[in-house]
Design a protein around this motif. Structure first.
Motif, PDB file in Angstrom:
ATOM      1  N   SER A 130       0.862  -1.172   0.000  1.00 52.83           N
ATOM      2  CA  SER A 130       0.000   0.000   0.000  1.00 52.83           C
ATOM      3  C   SER A 130       0.902   1.227   0.000  1.00 52.83           C
ATOM      4  O   SER A 130       1.622   1.472   0.970  1.00 52.83           O
ATOM      5  CB  SER A 130      -0.899   0.008   1.233  1.00 52.83           C
ATOM      6  OG  SER A 130      -1.707   1.180   1.276  1.00 52.83           O
ATOM      7  N   PRO A 131       0.904   2.009  -1.080  1.00 46.26           N
ATOM      8  CA  PRO A 131       1.834   3.135  -1.164  1.00 46.26           C
ATOM      9  C   PRO A 131       1.468   4.278  -0.224  1.00 46.26           C
ATOM     10  O   PRO A 131       0.314   4.426   0.185  1.00 46.26           O
ATOM     11  CB  PRO A 131       1.729   3.570  -2.623  1.00 46.26           C
ATOM     12  CG  PRO A 131       0.375   3.120  -3.062  1.00 46.26           C
ATOM     13  CD  PRO A 131       0.104   1.852  -2.314  1.00 46.26           C
ATOM     14  N   ASP A 132       2.466   5.066   0.099  1.00 51.09           N
ATOM     15  CA  ASP A 132       2.265   6.253   0.919  1.00 51.09           C
ATOM     16  C   ASP A 132       1.163   7.121   0.313  1.00 51.09           C
ATOM     17  O   ASP A 132       1.156   7.375  -0.895  1.00 51.09           O
ATOM     18  CB  ASP A 132       3.573   7.045   0.988  1.00 51.09           C
ATOM     19  CG  ASP A 132       3.439   8.326   1.787  1.00 51.09           C
ATOM     20  OD1 ASP A 132       3.008   8.265   2.944  1.00 51.09           O
ATOM     21  OD2 ASP A 132       3.764   9.399   1.236  1.00 51.09           O
ATOM     22  N   GLY A 133       0.193   7.524   1.162  1.00 46.94           N
ATOM     23  CA  GLY A 133      -0.894   8.368   0.694  1.00 46.94           C
ATOM     24  C   GLY A 133      -2.130   7.624   0.244  1.00 46.94           C
ATOM     25  O   GLY A 133      -3.178   8.247   0.006  1.00 46.94           O
ATOM     26  N   GLU A 134      -2.059   6.305   0.094  1.00 47.28           N
ATOM     27  CA  GLU A 134      -3.242   5.554  -0.328  1.00 47.28           C
ATOM     28  C   GLU A 134      -4.333   5.680   0.719  1.00 47.28           C
ATOM     29  O   GLU A 134      -4.092   5.499   1.918  1.00 47.28           O
ATOM     30  CB  GLU A 134      -2.891   4.085  -0.563  1.00 47.28           C
ATOM     31  CG  GLU A 134      -4.028   3.307  -1.217  1.00 47.28           C
ATOM     32  CD  GLU A 134      -3.592   1.939  -1.718  1.00 47.28           C
ATOM     33  OE1 GLU A 134      -3.958   1.575  -2.847  1.00 47.28           O
ATOM     34  OE2 GLU A 134      -2.870   1.240  -0.974  1.00 47.28           O
ATOM     35  N   ASP A 135      -5.543   6.001   0.280  1.00 50.18           N
ATOM     36  CA  ASP A 135      -6.680   6.275   1.171  1.00 50.18           C
ATOM     37  C   ASP A 135      -6.409   7.460   2.106  1.00 50.18           C
ATOM     38  O   ASP A 135      -7.173   7.706   3.032  1.00 50.18           O
ATOM     39  CB  ASP A 135      -7.047   5.051   2.019  1.00 50.18           C
ATOM     40  CG  ASP A 135      -7.943   4.073   1.286  1.00 50.18           C
ATOM     41  OD1 ASP A 135      -8.505   4.453   0.242  1.00 50.18           O
ATOM     42  OD2 ASP A 135      -8.073   2.925   1.744  1.00 50.18           O
ATOM     43  N   GLY A 136      -5.280   8.170   1.885  1.00 51.71           N
ATOM     44  CA  GLY A 136      -4.949   9.306   2.725  1.00 51.71           C
ATOM     45  C   GLY A 136      -4.005   9.006   3.872  1.00 51.71           C
ATOM     46  O   GLY A 136      -3.601   9.915   4.606  1.00 51.71           O
ATOM     47  N   PHE A 137      -3.611   7.740   4.039  1.00 53.39           N
ATOM     48  CA  PHE A 137      -2.752   7.346   5.154  1.00 53.39           C
ATOM     49  C   PHE A 137      -1.276   7.539   4.814  1.00 53.39           C
ATOM     50  O   PHE A 137      -0.854   7.308   3.682  1.00 53.39           O
ATOM     51  CB  PHE A 137      -2.985   5.875   5.512  1.00 53.39           C
ATOM     52  CG  PHE A 137      -4.306   5.587   6.155  1.00 53.39           C
ATOM     53  CD1 PHE A 137      -4.438   5.567   7.536  1.00 53.39           C
ATOM     54  CD2 PHE A 137      -5.428   5.323   5.383  1.00 53.39           C
ATOM     55  CE1 PHE A 137      -5.644   5.285   8.137  1.00 53.39           C
ATOM     56  CE2 PHE A 137      -6.647   5.049   5.971  1.00 53.39           C
ATOM     57  CZ  PHE A 137      -6.764   5.030   7.356  1.00 53.39           C
ATOM     58  N   PRO A 138      -0.465   7.885   5.807  1.00 49.18           N
ATOM     59  CA  PRO A 138       0.976   8.011   5.569  1.00 49.18           C
ATOM     60  C   PRO A 138       1.669   6.650   5.568  1.00 49.18           C
ATOM     61  O   PRO A 138       1.185   5.682   6.159  1.00 49.18           O
ATOM     62  CB  PRO A 138       1.445   8.855   6.754  1.00 49.18           C
ATOM     63  CG  PRO A 138       0.488   8.526   7.857  1.00 49.18           C
ATOM     64  CD  PRO A 138      -0.843   8.299   7.176  1.00 49.18           C
ATOM     65  N   GLY A 139       2.843   6.608   4.919  1.00 51.63           N
ATOM     66  CA  GLY A 139       3.692   5.430   4.995  1.00 51.63           C
ATOM     67  C   GLY A 139       3.477   4.434   3.878  1.00 51.63           C
ATOM     68  O   GLY A 139       2.347   4.137   3.498  1.00 51.63           O
ATOM     69  N   ASN A 140       4.588   3.925   3.346  1.00 56.38           N
ATOM     70  CA  ASN A 140       4.536   2.780   2.439  1.00 56.38           C
ATOM     71  C   ASN A 140       4.390   1.523   3.285  1.00 56.38           C
ATOM     72  O   ASN A 140       5.228   1.251   4.153  1.00 56.38           O
ATOM     73  CB  ASN A 140       5.812   2.708   1.607  1.00 56.38           C
ATOM     74  CG  ASN A 140       5.958   3.891   0.677  1.00 56.38           C
ATOM     75  OD1 ASN A 140       5.182   4.050  -0.260  1.00 56.38           O
ATOM     76  ND2 ASN A 140       6.954   4.742   0.938  1.00 56.38           N
ATOM     77  N   MET A 141       3.338   0.775   3.046  1.00 51.45           N
ATOM     78  CA  MET A 141       3.019  -0.370   3.899  1.00 51.45           C
ATOM     79  C   MET A 141       3.173  -1.676   3.137  1.00 51.45           C
ATOM     80  O   MET A 141       2.721  -1.805   1.993  1.00 51.45           O
ATOM     81  CB  MET A 141       1.593  -0.248   4.447  1.00 51.45           C
ATOM     82  CG  MET A 141       1.176  -1.376   5.373  1.00 51.45           C
ATOM     83  SD  MET A 141      -0.438  -1.077   6.169  1.00 51.45           S
ATOM     84  CE  MET A 141       0.043   0.105   7.438  1.00 51.45           C
ATOM     85  N   LYS A 142       3.822  -2.641   3.785  1.00 48.27           N
ATOM     86  CA  LYS A 142       3.904  -3.997   3.254  1.00 48.27           C
ATOM     87  C   LYS A 142       2.884  -4.863   3.989  1.00 48.27           C
ATOM     88  O   LYS A 142       2.799  -4.829   5.223  1.00 48.27           O
ATOM     89  CB  LYS A 142       5.312  -4.553   3.435  1.00 48.27           C
ATOM     90  CG  LYS A 142       6.356  -3.821   2.600  1.00 48.27           C
ATOM     91  CD  LYS A 142       7.742  -4.449   2.742  1.00 48.27           C
ATOM     92  CE  LYS A 142       8.744  -3.736   1.860  1.00 48.27           C
ATOM     93  NZ  LYS A 142      10.103  -4.332   1.977  1.00 48.27           N
TER      94      LYS A 142
END
Length: 353
Positions: A130-142
């Motif tokens: 989930s890339p940084d900013g997806e749905d408005g959330f911070p952080g690149n997420m695995k």
């Protein structure tokens, strides 16, 4: 040991191929999973009258994409349940989210992703980012979701996520169960191992008050038919559509890695299900608005109010608005883990609820 088979399921509107994976054990229990949204499409239980599918869902990929409201069987996040006002503040910065449930943010986009899948004996490992900013959330997420089916009829869901920036996370599976295999669920018995619940407002967001279930229709501690206490006059059930849509605070067993949080059973089919989790809460939702789903269910059926019940193991909804709730902040470089196990029984194996 359980075995895994796969077959094509369909193609998304974006042209992505979707695969269905079927985990089955020697006892006759099988679980079908899609690599789209990590959706649990079927759970087939060997009931006394023959194989019985105990979860709601759809027959085609087009129907799953068209159903934007029920999240049938899906893995949901970044934030399962609601974030009030579709915004939160973290590290002194305000983050604006998609307002997809009135003024609030609900569940997020994990249910619409295609996951990379690896199989290991009785286990599926499903991964995405989930890339940084997806749905408005911070952080690149695995993201890593692991589904395991055991020979003793337990289906285990393990979640593991990490982020390169401080963020929020709350994860659950959104399967709807019907242990009768059809009809409404009001006569099926349910026990919830919780002596407290989160009071909700008219937007199904917690007010912040954590109330005792004792002496109210919210009390499932001794087990009862789901619909027994759904009578007019109790505000908490009336404001969510004449049913339950509430987070229960699980009474945890001291030192247990997973605690039992719920036990459901059907006297009609003899199927029982126990739910265990590492998470602090479980949201009971009784399908109060399933009748609004314009997409057909399995076999072309039209789902009706109370066609299924969900037991969403999770952290508390709207936690950013309530610092007294268990924190849902995931710090950069740290790992969030959660496990939920569904264990199925037939006939006298489970005892009496």
């Amino acid at each position: 040991m359980a075995k895994i088979q796969s077959k094509p399921f369909g193609v998304t509107k974006a042209g992505e191929n979707v695969t269905e994976y079927i985990l089955s054990n020697p006892g006759g229990l099988s679980v079908s999973v899609l690599d789209y949204g990590c959706i649990i499409k079927n759970i087939i239980v060997p009931a006394k009258s023959g194989p019985l599918d105990v979860v709601l869902g759809h027959d085609t990929m087009a129907d799953y994409e068209a159903d934007t409201g029920t999240y049938c069987g899906a893995f949901v996040g970044r934030y399962a349940n609601r974030i009030e006002g579709a915004a939160f503040t973290l590290g002194g910065k305000k983050y604006e989210l998609e307002a997809n449930n009135g003024p609030n943010h609900l569940h997020g986009c994990f249910s619409r992703k295609i996951y990379t899948v690896k199989s290991f004996g009785d286990t599926l490992l499903m991964e995405a980012e989930s890339p940084d900013g997806e749905d408005g959330f911070p952080g690149n997420m695995k993201i890593a979701v692991r589904y395991t089916l055991t020979d003793d009829n337990a289906f285990r869901m393990d979640y593991r996520v990490s982020s390169d920036a401080d963020t929020l996370v709350n994860l659950t599976n959104h399967s709807y169960f019907n242990l009768d295999g059809g009809g409404n669920v009001l006569g099926q018995k349910l026990r919830i191992y919780a002596s407290r619940y989160l009071e909700g407002n008219e937007q199904t967001c917690p007010t912040g008050r954590i109330l005792p279930v004792e002496g109210t229709p919210m009390d499932f501690r001794a087990g009862k038919p789901i619909g027994r206490d759904l009578k007019p006059g109790f505000t908490q059930t009336e404001i969510v559509g004449g049913g339950y849509d509430h987070c229960y605070v699980i009474d945890r067993a001291r030192g247990a890695s997973q605690s039992i949080c719920a036990w459901a059973t059907s006297e009609k089919t003899g199927v029982s299900m126990k739910v265990y989790t590492t998470q602090p809460g479980v949201q009971l939702y009784t399908g109060n608005f399933l009748q609004d789903c314009a997409v057909p269910g399995k076999g072309g059926a039209q789902y009706e109010k109370y066609s299924g019940f969900a037991l969403e193991t999770q952290h508390y909804p709207c936690s950013p608005s309530h610092p007294e709730f268990p924190s849902t902040v995931l710090r950069a470089g740290k790992v969030f883990r959660a496990t939920t196990t569904l264990r199925f029984f037939t006939g006298k194996q489970c005892g009496r609820l």
